[in-house]
Design a protein around this motif. Sequence first.
Motif, PDB file in Angstrom:
ATOM      1  N   TYR A  50       0.840  -1.207   0.000  1.00 42.92           N
ATOM      2  CA  TYR A  50       0.000   0.000   0.000  1.00 42.92           C
ATOM      3  C   TYR A  50       0.878   1.260   0.000  1.00 42.92           C
ATOM      4  N   GLY A  60       6.070   0.927   5.027  1.00 40.50           N
ATOM      5  CA  GLY A  60       7.488   0.946   5.395  1.00 40.50           C
ATOM      6  C   GLY A  60       7.666   0.476   6.825  1.00 40.50           C
ATOM      7  N   ASP A  77       8.703   0.772  10.863  1.00 40.39           N
ATOM      8  CA  ASP A  77       8.800   1.802  11.892  1.00 40.39           C
ATOM      9  C   ASP A  77       9.817   1.384  12.956  1.00 40.39           C
ATOM     10  N   PRO A  95     -13.800  -6.761   8.520  1.00 38.01           N
ATOM     11  CA  PRO A  95     -14.905  -6.591   9.476  1.00 38.01           C
ATOM     12  C   PRO A  95     -16.262  -6.908   8.845  1.00 38.01           C
ATOM     13  N   ASN A 137      -7.409   2.872  12.102  1.00 38.51           N
ATOM     14  CA  ASN A 137      -6.346   3.871  12.277  1.00 38.51           C
ATOM     15  C   ASN A 137      -5.135   3.258  12.980  1.00 38.51           C
ATOM     16  N   ALA A 192      -1.339   0.903  12.425  1.00 40.84           N
ATOM     17  CA  ALA A 192      -0.062   1.231  11.775  1.00 40.84           C
ATOM     18  C   ALA A 192      -0.219   1.374  10.260  1.00 40.84           C
ATOM     19  N   SER A 193      -1.066   0.536   9.645  1.00 36.90           N
ATOM     20  CA  SER A 193      -1.225   0.611   8.183  1.00 36.90           C
ATOM     21  C   SER A 193      -1.914   1.916   7.799  1.00 36.90           C
ATOM     22  N   GLN A 242       0.094   5.059   7.918  1.00 37.79           N
ATOM     23  CA  GLN A 242       1.000   5.293   6.792  1.00 37.79           C
ATOM     24  C   GLN A 242       0.234   5.674   5.530  1.00 37.79           C
ATOM     25  N   ARG A 297     -12.682   3.642  15.130  1.00 34.59           N
ATOM     26  CA  ARG A 297     -13.572   3.360  16.269  1.00 34.59           C
ATOM     27  C   ARG A 297     -12.865   3.559  17.604  1.00 34.59           C
ATOM     28  N   SER A 298     -11.519   3.517  17.593  1.00 36.33           N
ATOM     29  CA  SER A 298     -10.814   3.860  18.833  1.00 36.33           C
ATOM     30  C   SER A 298      -9.619   4.740  18.504  1.00 36.33           C
ATOM     31  N   LYS A 335      -1.999  -0.021  23.183  1.00 36.02           N
ATOM     32  CA  LYS A 335      -2.013  -0.682  21.873  1.00 36.02           C
ATOM     33  C   LYS A 335      -0.605  -0.529  21.338  1.00 36.02           C
ATOM     34  N   ARG A 336      -0.315  -1.195  20.217  1.00 30.43           N
ATOM     35  CA  ARG A 336       1.026  -1.035  19.653  1.00 30.43           C
ATOM     36  C   ARG A 336       1.271   0.440  19.355  1.00 30.43           C
ATOM     37  N   ALA A 338      -8.388  -0.874   6.509  1.00 34.91           N
ATOM     38  CA  ALA A 338      -7.093  -0.939   7.230  1.00 34.91           C
ATOM     39  C   ALA A 338      -7.372  -1.564   8.589  1.00 34.91           C
ATOM     40  N   GLY A 356      -6.466  -4.552   9.979  1.00 34.80           N
ATOM     41  CA  GLY A 356      -5.544  -5.433  10.688  1.00 34.80           C
ATOM     42  C   GLY A 356      -5.638  -6.900  10.292  1.00 34.80           C
ATOM     43  N   TRP A 403      -4.518  -6.027  19.520  1.00 37.12           N
ATOM     44  CA  TRP A 403      -4.547  -7.278  18.748  1.00 37.12           C
ATOM     45  C   TRP A 403      -3.642  -8.355  19.328  1.00 37.12           C
TER      46      TRP A 403
END
Length: 634
Positions: free
Chosen positions: A180, A184, A186, A274, A308, A310-311, A314, A331-332, A431-432, A479, A481, A597
């Motif tokens: 996408y 890249g 992080d 989803p 919203n 990591a993907s 970016q 949603r969060s 979260k991550r 996006a 996950g 996750w």
Amino acid sequence: MKDADAPDGEALAEAAAVANIPTLIPVLVQLTGDLGWLEPPYAPSRPRGLDDNDDGGLPESVQGEIRDAARAALKRWAATGGIAIPEPDEALLVRMLSVAMGEPIPAEYGAMLKAGLGLSREAPPETRLRGRAPEGFRAVVIGSGMSGLCAAVRLKAAGIPFTVLEAGDDVGGTWRENRYPGAGVDTPNHLYSFSFQPHDWRHYFSLQPEIEAYFRRVAEDQGVLEHVRFRTRATTARFDEEACRWRVETEAGETFDADLLVSAVGVLNLPKVPPIPGLESFPGPAFHTAEWPEGLALAGKRVAVVGNGASAMQIVPAIADEVASLTVHARSKQWAAPFPQFRKAVPEPVRRLLMEVPLYQAWYRQRLAWAFNDKLHSSLQKDPDWDRPERSLNAQNEAHRRVFEAYVKAELGERQDLLPKVLPDYPPFGKRMLLDNGWYRTVARPHVELFDERLAEVRGATLVSESGEAREADVLVLATGFRATAFLASLDVVGRGGRRLADEWGEGDARAHLGTFVPGYPNLVTLLGPNVGLGHGGSVIAPVEAQMDLVLSALEGTFAAGARAVDVKAEAHAAYNAKVDAAHDRMVWTHPGTDNWYRNEAGRVVAITPWRHDDWWRMTRRPDLTEFELLGAG
Ligand code: NAP
């Protein structure tokens, strides 16, 4: 004697003028033997955030002294190859890293540091194993992403014949699939690369094409590409108790026998789509981020993004200039940290230094390993006496929260009205943690709209959010996950007594001894298996390399005992997993109000490790073979 391949001393000296000062300090100590470089006024300050701290926070005059000394030392080294302290002891190594990082590094770190700098006297397990495997012993590796390539390289070095089965048509795994815009790393690439193959990275944090090319190059340079069977999807693996061997079947009906079965099927590769009502009615392209259509034109299009993580972080900034409008359904909320080296190129002279001076490369990598792998770990432990658990976990976490909050406010500029939509209501790292690719500035742009609620329904081209607001879109990006707790879900694994791994693990409750061995499944090893991934940051390559150390050491012990296979005992497996769960109970991911996750439906952390990397490194040195049943003797 100077030969044609000898490093160019003048060029290296020139590089000293722009090199990273905190890396030059331990390099200088080793090259000159002068421990005075570890004392004030030369000690760099502790870096703030994730910056590389190139000037060490030191006055210019002191920087100048260090650079002058480094210039002279590098020239001398280029001419003679001499290193005054070639093998510092563990205590000195820890002291050197502590000074370079501007903070105390735990004394236990010494042993791993020594190995990481290539100073360990112990032969690697592949060397110890060479020529020891019983006649006919061979391995099958499933997957040729990062883990599969790691296994292949190490098995080749151990002299164990192997075949890699790869469902796709090239190597690279997740880095081949995720194409996408803006994809890249992080984690800095000088850390996110194999210890056995350094690379001349052009950026500190590379984009997908350079990373995919790196993995391809590893496969070629290490001579494992010819062992990969592409377009070969393994579907079933069954343990034949009499033969003490696995039989792997493929989708096309081929079979492969394996004395050692290495699962390297990845974790972030089963897209989570989803169940949004009406999704199928969307008339335009609608796809998951891992299935980005090649050549998709977005110019002038109205694009909607769900998620919203990591993907999305970016993609959204990467496409914002091109699209007519952008709607994000989140949603969060997510924490994202400043990203000072975003898209920053490595200066040419520094690239030369990294590639031509192994000592500089090694110390640069060790600094990154601390900064990105373990520095945070202590700050992610719950403080039971902390009185504001809805905000943070402990005093350090609260300090992180304040820094991130101030950063978000500054990034939003005049759009402070967006603050309630982006500021998380849970502690940082729940979260991550994300690195800001320009997210806040992008959502503050006039043609971008952020809904802090889920996408409730799709009615053709109309997307309806939970509060009933409707927007039209031409393209819908999911996006959302991956099914990260569905370990090995793509393979039907049948072990001793006809037991099925899928039944044992149920829906998302995978467990393995040291993330690698499962009782009842002899010589099956799960690379990047349950509780191996990282949540506290950093490169997953190092933990997987450590897993291969463990696997090869286990084989060494097995063969030495005249056996062919190991099966971990249920008690050892249960005891290890109880320790993992207890450690996770003390950490941020299980804090009330967090959702991520890493956890399964029951709330148990399945995807990531609770251990600091040096703990993991120690655990994976040599297995305790009394914890295993040895099979196939005689
Ligand atoms: P992710 O972090 O799991 O994020 C998924 C997003 O979709 C979240 O915002 C999630 O919301 C949302 N979502 C999931 N199911 C949903 C549903 N049913 N309805 C509405 N929203 C839903 O996934 P990702 O962004 O693909 O990243 C996954 C992992 O891949 C990362 O954590 C990272 O380890 C790796 N990755 C790394 C990089 C990098 O190195 N830069 C880049 C991409 C991915 P909730 O938060 O509420 O669940």
